[in-house]
Design a protein around this motif. Sequence first.
Motif, PDB file in Angstrom:
ATOM      1  N   GLN A  65       0.589   8.635 -12.336  1.00  0.00           N
ATOM      2  CA  GLN A  65       1.612   9.361 -11.583  1.00  0.00           C
ATOM      3  C   GLN A  65       2.063  10.599 -12.353  1.00  0.00           C
ATOM      4  O   GLN A  65       2.261  11.690 -11.759  1.00  0.00           O
ATOM      5  N   GLN A  99      -2.884  -0.415  -3.979  1.00  0.00           N
ATOM      6  CA  GLN A  99      -2.955   0.917  -4.592  1.00  0.00           C
ATOM      7  C   GLN A  99      -4.337   1.153  -5.229  1.00  0.00           C
ATOM      8  O   GLN A  99      -4.448   1.649  -6.342  1.00  0.00           O
ATOM      9  N   THR A 100      -5.347   0.753  -4.493  1.00  0.00           N
ATOM     10  CA  THR A 100      -6.716   0.971  -4.962  1.00  0.00           C
ATOM     11  C   THR A 100      -7.515   1.638  -3.861  1.00  0.00           C
ATOM     12  O   THR A 100      -7.155   1.573  -2.674  1.00  0.00           O
ATOM     13  N   LEU A 112      -3.678   7.238  -6.166  1.00  0.00           N
ATOM     14  CA  LEU A 112      -2.366   7.840  -5.931  1.00  0.00           C
ATOM     15  C   LEU A 112      -2.580   9.149  -5.168  1.00  0.00           C
ATOM     16  O   LEU A 112      -3.634   9.796  -5.302  1.00  0.00           O
ATOM     17  N   ILE A 139      -0.812   3.063 -13.580  1.00  0.00           N
ATOM     18  CA  ILE A 139      -0.328   3.812 -12.421  1.00  0.00           C
ATOM     19  C   ILE A 139       0.786   4.775 -12.826  1.00  0.00           C
ATOM     20  O   ILE A 139       0.854   5.924 -12.339  1.00  0.00           O
ATOM     21  N   ALA A 142      -3.639   0.361   0.595  1.00  0.00           N
ATOM     22  CA  ALA A 142      -2.312   0.847   0.233  1.00  0.00           C
ATOM     23  C   ALA A 142      -1.497  -0.207  -0.498  1.00  0.00           C
ATOM     24  O   ALA A 142      -0.688   0.112  -1.384  1.00  0.00           O
TER      25      ALA A 142
END
Length: 587
Positions: free
Chosen positions: A51, A257-258, A269, A47, A254
Amino acid sequence: MGEVDFAAPYLHPWAMRLSKILSVFIILCFATLLYWASFSFFKSQEIEKAQARLTLYRSTLETELRHFAHLPFLLSLDPVVNSTLAGGATELLDHRLARFAQSAGLDAIYLMDRDGYTISASNANSTNSFKGQNYAFRPYFQAAQNGEMGEFYGIGATTGIPGYFYALPVQPAGADLGGVIAIKVDLSGLQDTWQASGERIILSNDDGVVLLASDPEWRYTTMSPLSSEQRARMLASRQFGGEQLNSLDWSFDAEKQTAKIVDERLLYLSTSDLPNSWTLHFFVPNDQAITRAWLVTGGFLTFALLAFSLFQLNRLRSVRSALRKSEREETELRSANTRLAVEIEERLAAERRLQKTQAELERSGRLAALGQLASSVTHELGQPIAAMKNQLVASELTVGPSTLSDKMQGLVERMESITRQLKFFSRKGRDSFEKFDLVDAINGALELLEPSITDRRATVRFHRSEQPIMLTANRLRIEQVVTNIVRNALDAVQDEETRQIDITIGRASTEAWFTVSDTGHGLRGKTLGDLQEPFATTRESGEGMGLGLTITAGVVTDHGGTIEAHDTATGGTEFRVVLPIGEQTND
């Protein structure tokens, strides 16, 4: 013996199985926790990398959009643009705008009057020229008419090619009429770059419509359902032409985060820090995180398996060592048991010999006492019996025979018989031994017993040997043995229907033997030892003293032989006497 020392305490088989199952369960639980912990760690790393990539893509997009934002302002100050808007010839501006568009890398530059009609365009000479087209319906034209910088993304109404539009008002000096200068920026190169990178990227507007995507099939779909007002507004501005704007098959979590997009679960993201409230969506596969997590978990399981294998190997070695020790101890125990069994057998044999010796000593003591008694009795009764016998003879000579004298004569004979038997126990020293044929001794005994055999109407069958069987012994005492055994047999068959006695004789290498079997009443539950006791008899009172077998056993023992007796299958008794052939001595 020592105890078997195993590497681990003994456990019941079901307890061992339960322990193994529990150990496997604990290892699997730990491996599961390790997998999720390592997956979370590697996922966070992915992640972080995503990002950074998302920030780069956002910067690139924003740079691409803002790169030409100043150009409409510069064009609005161009004198050729103003003169053309004031009514000058358009060909010069067409050529000028074409050169600007080519050098700047723009899709199109065009000038519209106050009503939205295009009066000059960089693509005036192309088949899809904007010249003469009215774009008053576009939001960017309406914003410029209001004196603002107009920005708009949409599919070209003339060319059908999507692009990003900038527009500014143009107001020539001293003129009452104004216009709008607009540029069209082609963003398809940015989408091609995304597609070539192999990453999954989506750019959506504030309505959730996908404007650009790394996968062309996702373009002009919606990230969320559109309302009727939104669709009406898009239709009025002809922003997306004839596209259906179907919903994109996707959902996101959420918390984790998938996101799941077209049946594929990916890390997700997004950023909304873009012009026009646009959103950039970035999807990253979690394959590397899963692979690394499995590698860590697999490494742990491999280590656990290796440790378990080493433990089992060590335990197996310990068990083998313990088994070898146990086998040695078991061998020693068996050897000790064998020695103990031999010792026990020897002690039992010694005890039997002791008991036999004690019995023989007791019997010898009784016989010794009996010998002393017999010696006294025969000495004290010898002279009175001889005197009585002489008186009876004299009476018969003077008076003549009578019934009383006959009875007295019988009593005297019985008394002499008794004293003769008692003399056996009082005799001491060695008898004279001679060499003789056992057959002759048995024949001599049978001649003596002939009257008794005839009286009892018995049949005596003597199975003689063709060869002489020579013995070195006291012949008279051997004849006495045969006589006593045969007399017992005659007494046994006296009351039987079948009165038969069989005598068999034989010889081994150093021994001679003979058997006497009868058809009488048998031993009647007694043993030969019982019958050898002095005064033990099965005859009626007055028929004998019970010293015959006692004398017989003593004679046989003195000659170093053995005597046995047992019941036969037909109900009678068989006596077997075994005598050594060679020279013998008496103790």
